[in-house]
Write a protein that holds these residues in place. Sequence first.
Motif, short mmCIF file in Angstrom:
data_model
loop_
_atom_site.label_atom_id
_atom_site.label_comp_id
_atom_site.label_asym_id
_atom_site.label_seq_id
_atom_site.Cartn_x
_atom_site.Cartn_y
_atom_site.Cartn_z
N PRO A 40 0.83 -1.21 0.00
CA PRO A 40 0.00 0.00 0.00
C PRO A 40 0.86 1.25 0.00
N HIS A 41 0.33 2.34 -0.53
CA HIS A 41 1.03 3.62 -0.55
C HIS A 41 0.00 4.71 -0.32
N ALA A 42 0.45 5.82 0.24
CA ALA A 42 -0.52 6.87 0.57
C ALA A 42 0.15 8.24 0.69
N ASP A 82 3.02 12.74 16.19
CA ASP A 82 2.78 12.90 14.75
C ASP A 82 2.42 11.56 14.12
N TYR A 83 3.16 10.52 14.51
CA TYR A 83 2.94 9.18 13.94
C TYR A 83 1.50 8.72 14.18
N LEU A 84 1.05 8.84 15.42
CA LEU A 84 -0.31 8.41 15.76
C LEU A 84 -1.35 9.26 15.04
N ASN A 85 -1.08 10.54 14.88
CA ASN A 85 -2.01 11.42 14.19
C ASN A 85 -2.08 11.06 12.71
N ILE A 86 -0.94 10.70 12.11
CA ILE A 86 -0.92 10.28 10.71
C ILE A 86 -1.80 9.05 10.52
N VAL A 87 -1.67 8.09 11.43
CA VAL A 87 -2.48 6.87 11.36
C VAL A 87 -3.97 7.23 11.41
N ASP A 88 -4.35 8.08 12.33
CA ASP A 88 -5.76 8.48 12.45
C ASP A 88 -6.25 9.17 11.18
N VAL A 127 -1.00 -0.88 8.21
CA VAL A 127 0.41 -1.27 8.22
C VAL A 127 1.15 -0.52 9.32
N MET A 128 0.88 0.77 9.43
CA MET A 128 1.56 1.59 10.44
C MET A 128 1.11 1.21 11.85
N GLU A 129 -0.16 0.85 12.01
CA GLU A 129 -0.65 0.38 13.31
C GLU A 129 0.05 -0.92 13.71
N LYS A 130 0.18 -1.81 12.76
CA LYS A 130 0.83 -3.11 13.02
C LYS A 130 2.27 -2.90 13.47
#
Length: 205
Positions: free
Chosen positions: A80-82, A176-182, A198-201
Amino acid sequence: MYIPKYYKVTDADEIREFVQKTSFGTMVTTKQGKPIATHLPLSFSKKEEDYYITGHMAYGNPQWRTFETCEEVLVMYQGPHAYISSSWYEHENVPTWNYQAVHVYGTASILTEEELQQELTMMLQKYEKHRENPVLWEKLSPQVLEKEMKGIVGFKIKVKEIQAAYKLSQNRNEKDYLNIVDKLHEEEDINSHQMGKVMEKRLKS
């Protein structure tokens, strides 16, 4: 493949899992200096001490004829890409793009008819065995198999080198990381949702 240190993946088991799960890659060879690419379902397996990518393509596809003249072939797998908006950060910055990519280099050769039959049997088993009416090799008529086998060429690639890059905002702070996931989960794009997972995992590993 250019891989900044933050994003380089070296865990062999993690890379193998990614390739086996993705199962669909782009094979690149050259003919008289011009790149040729084909998008294919592929298998990845270990035989004795070596790893191999196996698959097949249409007989009419000219790419398989380049195997003899190419010292190496490249197979690219993409996850995946985003798009990542910098508005999701605490501080001013520019947008970027997250992705997962694996490049495999190796030497290609043509499968024998027996090897091709084994490859197709395993592929059908992998993708059909869980279905209500599985289409397995032994269930297909000899007439259909003979006709289809004439129209394809099987190949195997002996793996020489693997390069892997997972750009998953590893260089960002935890907030920032958690906010990106949300924010990724709020996007309408399915790739964004997959990237969020993927980022949550990665946080749980």
